[in-house]
Design a protein around this motif. Structure first.
Motif, short mmCIF file in Angstrom:
data_model
loop_
_atom_site.label_atom_id
_atom_site.label_comp_id
_atom_site.label_asym_id
_atom_site.label_seq_id
_atom_site.Cartn_x
_atom_site.Cartn_y
_atom_site.Cartn_z
N HIS A 94 0.83 -1.20 0.00
CA HIS A 94 0.00 0.00 0.00
C HIS A 94 0.86 1.25 0.00
CE1 HIS A 94 -3.40 -2.56 0.67
NE2 HIS A 94 -2.91 -2.99 1.81
N ALA A 130 -5.83 -0.97 -5.30
CA ALA A 130 -5.40 -2.23 -4.70
C ALA A 130 -6.10 -3.42 -5.33
CB ALA A 130 -5.65 -2.20 -3.19
N MET A 131 -7.41 -3.32 -5.54
CA MET A 131 -8.18 -4.47 -6.02
C MET A 131 -7.93 -4.75 -7.49
SD MET A 131 -9.47 -5.48 -3.24
CE MET A 131 -10.37 -6.87 -3.92
N VAL A 161 -4.37 -6.92 -7.23
CA VAL A 161 -4.10 -7.79 -6.08
C VAL A 161 -3.74 -9.21 -6.53
CG1 VAL A 161 -6.55 -8.31 -5.79
CG2 VAL A 161 -5.01 -8.60 -3.87
N ILE A 185 -7.69 -10.08 -10.88
CA ILE A 185 -7.15 -10.62 -9.64
C ILE A 185 -6.51 -11.97 -9.91
CG2 ILE A 185 -7.72 -11.46 -7.32
CD1 ILE A 185 -10.02 -9.41 -7.30
N ASP A 199 -0.12 -10.35 -2.09
CA ASP A 199 -0.66 -9.26 -1.27
C ASP A 199 -1.48 -9.77 -0.09
OD1 ASP A 199 0.06 -6.87 -2.97
OD2 ASP A 199 -1.08 -8.04 -4.43
N THR A 200 -2.13 -10.91 -0.26
CA THR A 200 -3.00 -11.44 0.78
C THR A 200 -3.06 -12.96 0.62
OG1 THR A 200 -5.22 -11.32 1.76
CG2 THR A 200 -5.09 -11.11 -0.63
N LEU A 233 -9.65 -11.61 0.17
CA LEU A 233 -9.85 -10.42 -0.66
C LEU A 233 -10.73 -9.40 0.06
CD1 LEU A 233 -10.33 -12.12 -4.13
CD2 LEU A 233 -8.45 -10.59 -3.48
N TYR A 292 -8.56 -7.70 2.48
CA TYR A 292 -7.63 -6.82 1.77
C TYR A 292 -8.31 -5.52 1.34
CZ TYR A 292 -3.81 -5.49 -1.35
OH TYR A 292 -2.76 -4.82 -1.95
N SER A 319 -7.03 -2.01 2.66
CA SER A 319 -6.58 -1.05 1.66
C SER A 319 -7.30 0.28 1.81
CB SER A 319 -6.84 -1.59 0.25
OG SER A 319 -6.18 -2.81 0.04
#
Length: 472
Positions: free
Chosen positions: A4, A174-175, A178, A205, A270-271, A312, A315, A319
């Motif tokens: 981020h 971010a999405m 990701v 994604i 990221d996650t 997600l 996240y 975010s």
């Protein structure tokens, strides 16, 4: 390490229309520079040497602005359009379209003063904003509005709008990029967390997978005196009181943390969503909860039971607010109070969200795999305060990704139980639970201490193409 950005960058367009006072454009530019600097937001905008006063009125000025934005396309998180006067409705819209940027757009229009309605001072931004929004809609460019139709650049309400827009830009950015790590196979008893990788890929994604057997083999290659193991163990001990955990169990947890961490770094993850039981307990004699707690606290959320959509959801929350998110079950009623319930998980919450977190065993899982094989679960009560809950889900029957979001509060009513838990109050909770059941959502929900439901709904509905129900 969280991906981020600490500082956002906005492209700024200042609209102009020649038969309105142009000096207002120069004033707006000076005010904008001071405002964005105060909010620690970088800007990309035309200066007075590139166009008249740095404004955008003509086709050529729109092209100049678009070229400037294209040069900074990898930096820009959002576009803010300022209308100090009526503004040219086509020029601002064309500047955005020609730039090729697919980022959120915020439209601000300056308010008129009743004592300045003469030809030399009137703005008519009130009207110009409507015309610009009409053009943006014709061009297929989604946009966001300020809280008030018109507001002063120097006003507190516009500053709040910019802060809210910053949250929206964070979650949209971010999405769209990701990368989720799915570690291990989905537990057989959890059909509820099935999901569609193809629908996620369509949204941009990516899902990377890792089998637990690879984890186990890599752990065997780690020496006991490896400095990386000592470093991870210290992080685990700093995260929550782990004095009740045998040293050899902490050592195994640290080795697992090293392997997971290096795979995450190597694959730009990221996650994560992890198979948290029962293979880990049977092969390593530990729980992964403490590791998940640390990662979530670092804004790299980790979800239980290979719940990729839960990861997600966490996240998105993290975010948006830059506040750690947790994943829990909608778990228990709270006596006869139908607007309260208990959220629970074995022990994965980020420690910053808990009162006096400790590390212990996962007693419920322990009934099947042996309590001694579940060391690593975090125990603690969620701190009281504002709460936003959020859930994404893929629907293979409609070929869509869907979501719901809402706000409530974590309360400090007495509750005698183990694990990570929270008593929450949600207005009209019964109707929310009925909506969740009727629309086929999972029993897991992501949550954090924030008030970001409206931002998340707009981000997903307007910019990410995901239908998001906002429970009010």
């Amino acid at each position: 390490m969280s991906h981020h950005p600490q500082q956002l960058t906005f492209g700024v367009i200042i609209g102009n229309r020649g038969f309105f006072p142009s000096y207002l454009v120069g004033e707006a530019r000076q005010q904008a520079v001071a405002l964005f600097d105060k909010l620690n937001i970088r800007t990309v905008m035309l200066d007075e040497t590139q166009t008249n006063l740095g404004g955008v009125e003509t086709r050529q000025e729109a092209k100049t602005c678009a070229e400037l934005f294209r040069q900074h396309r990898d930096e820009i998180h959002g576009i803010v359009v300022l209308l100090p006067n009526f503004g040219d409705e086509k020029a601002a819209a064309e500047a955005i379209r020609l730039s090729g940027l697919n980022v959120p757009v915020l439209i601000q229009a300056e308010e008129d003063n009743l004592d300045k309605m003469g030809l030399a001072t009137r703005r008519d931004s009130f009207c110009g904003k409507i015309s610009l929004c009409n053009n943006l809609r014709q061009y297929g460019i989604p946009f966001s509005l300020t809280s008030q139709h018109v507001c002063a650049l120097s006003s507190e309400i516009f500053m709040q709008d910019l802060q809210r827009f910053s949250q929206l830009c964070r979650v949209v950015k971010a999405m769209r990029r990701v990368r989720v790590g799915a570690i291990g196979a989905r537990p057989a008893g959890f059909n509820t967390v099935r999901y569609s990788e193809k629908l996620l890929e369509k949204m941009g994604i990516a899902v990377e997978t890792l089998d637990l057997s690879e984890i186990f083999s890599r752990i065997k290659l780690l020496r006991d005196d490896d400095i990386r193991v000592a470093e991870k163990r210290q992080i685990l001990e700093d995260n929550a009181d782990a004095r009740a955990i045998p040293s050899e169990k902490l050592h195994t947890m640290a080795k697992l943390f090293v392997v997971i961490g290096e795979w995450i770094q190597a694959n730009d993850i990221d996650t994560t969503a992890i198979q948290c039981w029962t293979s880990l307990q049977e092969n390593l004699g530990i729980n992964v909860c403490s590791i998940m707690s640390v990662m979530s606290g670092q804004l790299m959320p980790s979800a239980c039971e290979v719940d990729v959509m839960g990861a997600l959801s966490m996240y998105a929350l993290a975010s948006c607010s830059l506040s750690p998110a947790s994943l829990a079950d909608w778990n228990n009623n709270f006596g006869d109070d139908r607007d309260k319930c208990v959220l629970f998980h074995c022990g994965n919450f980020p420690s910053a969200s808990l009162e006096s977190p400790t590390v212990g065993t996962a007693d419920i899982i322990g009934t099947t795999v042996g309590k001694e094989n579940t060391c690593g679960a975090v125990h603690g009560r969620m701190k009281s305060g504002n709460l936003t809950y959020f859930r994404l889900s893929t629907d293979d029957f409609t070929g869509e990704i869907k979501a719901y979001v809402g706000e409530g509060e974590s309360v400090d009513d007495a509750l005698d139980t183990v694990g990570c838990r929270a008593v929450i109050r949600v207005p009209q909770l019964e109707s929310l639970l009925a909506w969740i059941c009727n629309n086929g959502f999972e029993h897991h929900v992501a949550m954090n201490h924030s008030s970001t439901a409206a931002v998340l709904q707009e981000a997903f509905n307007t910019y990410l193409g995901v239908s998001c129900y906002h429970h009010r």
